[in-house]
Structures are given as C-alpha cells and as structure tokens.
Scaffold this active site. Structure first.
Site, PDB file in Angstrom:
ATOM      1  N   GLY A  91      44.601 -42.652  12.230  1.00 57.56           N
ATOM      2  CA  GLY A  91      45.842 -41.335  11.697  1.00 57.56           C
ATOM      3  C   GLY A  91      46.715 -42.262  10.354  1.00 57.56           C
ATOM      4  N   TRP A  93      45.989 -43.016   7.164  1.00 57.71           N
ATOM      5  CA  TRP A  93      45.834 -42.242   5.689  1.00 57.71           C
ATOM      6  C   TRP A  93      46.852 -40.319   5.810  1.00 57.71           C
ATOM      7  CZ3 TRP A  93      41.330 -43.463   2.849  1.00 57.71           C
ATOM      8  CH2 TRP A  93      41.313 -44.403   2.119  1.00 57.71           C
ATOM      9  N   ASP A 116      37.217 -37.798  12.564  1.00 57.63           N
ATOM     10  CA  ASP A 116      36.874 -38.861  13.294  1.00 57.63           C
ATOM     11  C   ASP A 116      36.147 -38.731  13.852  1.00 57.63           C
ATOM     12  OD1 ASP A 116      37.713 -42.087  12.160  1.00 57.63           O
ATOM     13  OD2 ASP A 116      36.623 -41.012  14.530  1.00 57.63           O
ATOM     14  N   ASP A 132      31.703 -36.315  14.400  1.00 56.82           N
ATOM     15  CA  ASP A 132      30.701 -37.337  13.732  1.00 56.82           C
ATOM     16  C   ASP A 132      30.456 -36.255  12.422  1.00 56.82           C
ATOM     17  OD1 ASP A 132      28.371 -39.057  12.642  1.00 56.82           O
ATOM     18  OD2 ASP A 132      27.755 -39.346  14.346  1.00 56.82           O
ATOM     19  N   ASP A 156      37.921 -42.890   3.720  1.00 50.41           N
ATOM     20  CA  ASP A 156      37.795 -44.442   4.370  1.00 50.41           C
ATOM     21  C   ASP A 156      36.530 -44.951   6.303  1.00 50.41           C
ATOM     22  OD1 ASP A 156      39.099 -46.738   4.700  1.00 50.41           O
ATOM     23  OD2 ASP A 156      40.909 -46.148   6.327  1.00 50.41           O
ATOM     24  N   LYS A 196      35.608 -45.564   0.759  1.00 47.53           N
ATOM     25  CA  LYS A 196      35.798 -46.707   0.763  1.00 47.53           C
ATOM     26  C   LYS A 196      34.454 -47.771   0.449  1.00 47.53           C
ATOM     27  CE  LYS A 196      37.002 -48.693   4.809  1.00 47.53           C
ATOM     28  NZ  LYS A 196      37.517 -49.263   6.240  1.00 47.53           N
TER      29      LYS A 196
END
Length: 244
Positions: A91, A93, A116, A132, A156, A196
């Site tokens: 958590g 970000w 997540d 997912d 990310d 990312k």
C-alpha cells in the site's frame, strides 16, 4: 515490494530519508537454517535508509518514496484526481496517492482504488481490492469501484523473477501491456499511465502504442529504486482519448 509499518496515510514528507539518518552498517550473521539470500535481504533492509524513513513516517513500504519522487518530477498526482493502483500491496503507492489527491477530504477530494493479488490491509481513504488483475472479472471490479473514468493508472506489478533477464523482461512487459489495455479503457483525456518495467525499457511495439495514445512518454528511475535493481518506470502523460 518491501513491507514496513501499517500506519494510515496523513503526513507530508520530502522525497528522501532525513538528513539525520545514521551512517551505520548492520551486519547479520547467517543462522543455521537461514539461507544466505535471506540473510543478505535482511541485512539490506536493516541498512536501507528508505526502509527506516518509511517506518518513521508511517508508510507501509519504502516504495512510497519511489512514487513521491516520480510525482515530484512529473506532477502525476493532484488534488481531486481519480487514481487506480495496480499491484498495490502492501500500500505504499496507494498511501501517497490518497495524500496527494486528497481522498480523505469530505468534499472535493479525489478517489483511489487499489488492487493486488495478495491480501492487504484496508487503507483509510482508499478502496482496497484483493484479486488477480489478470482474472477476467478484475477490470470490471475496478471500474465498478472507481465509479467513473480515471485520471491516473499506476502499475507497480511485477512477476516473480526467474534470474534469466530476457525471461523476466518479457514477463513484466506482458503485465505492462495488460495494464495499458485497461488504462486505455478507463483514462480520461489528458490522463497519465505509470508502469514498472525492467532496464532495457519498453518493447518497440509497446513503446509505439504508448506514443500513439499519449503526447509524452518518458522513462525514469527514481533515487529510491535500489541501485542494484533492474527496475525503471515508464511515465506516459497526456492521454489522447479513446479512439472508439
């Protein structure tokens, strides 16, 4: 995604560790049942000033400083914006997004939705979803929680590394492509996409798609990203709008 304290958001901070951080190096002895890799990870955590600063300021992970530094450079998060955070646990970000867009304000604040695959604790000011992102129902769950278009989509997400650079690169590029597809569906014109990637940047086809849909596409490695890490970030701003 390093873990840290689990305090809620609600503080202001700079982009790096406080100047008073100790210049001490902690060495960790390898226990009989502890693998060398685990020992090295623990030693790195103990000697990482961003880990200490994250705990001091109540951030859930040192990754919060990556978002802070990216935001300082590219002005991604602004009051009132609606943000989706993919690969959000634990958590860090999400906390920064909540602070920057004013999601805790009763009026005029923004909105933050995070997802997540791992279970993660609820975060004040954010909608925290477990699931997912590659599942068929994930995009609809996010859209329902968001309740409208997004101004910013952050990713990310990272696949487990194999130690084989080419394989790892392809895996993370695959995640970026899926995240981008979602971003193109939900972003409002002028919106921002941050994801990312590994060093080597984006694949040409992905880069071409980004340039087609955004006015500016840049790569950046924030100071909080570990020097030995191959990660970097692609920042695409000025979404041109859906072609549909």
């Amino acid at each position: 995604m390093a873990t840290g304290g689990k305090k809620s958001a609600g503080r202001t901070t700079g982009s790096g560790p406080a100047g008073g951080s100790r210049n001490l190096t902690v060495k960790v002895k390898t226990a009989k049942r502890r693998k060398l890799s685990s020992t090295l990870w623990l030693q790195r955590q103990l000697n990482d000033p961003y880990v200490h600063e994250a705990k001091r300021l109540g951030y859930r992970s040192r990754a919060a400083f990556k978002m802070i530094q990216l935001d300082e450079r590219f002005h991604i998060l602004k009051p009132g914006l609606r943000v989706v955070d993919l690969g959000a646990a634990p958590g860090g970000w999400t906390q920064v997004a909540v602070e920057k867009v004013g999601a805790l304000k009763p009026k005029g604040g923004g909105k933050v939705v995070g997802m997540d695959i791992l279970e993660w604790d609820p975060l004040p000011g954010a909608i925290t979803l477990q699931g997912d992102f590659l599942a068929d129902d994930a995009p609809d769950r996010l859209k329902e929680a968001l309740g409208g278009p997004a101004d910013v989509v952050l990713s990310d997400m990272a696949a487990p590394t194999t130690g084989h650079p080419s394989t790892d690169h392809l895996r993370i590029i695959g995640l970026v492509e899926v995240a981008l597809h979602f971003a193109l569906e939900v972003l409002t014109p002028g919106g921002t996409f941050v994801a990312k990637v590994f060093q080597g940047g984006t694949e040409k086809t992905l880069l071409d798609q980004l340039k087609k849909n955004f006015t500016t596409v840049r790569h950046a490695k924030p100071p909080a990203s570990r020097q030995g890490s191959a990660e970097t970030y692609v920042v695409a701003t000025g979404f041109r709008g859906s072609s549909e």
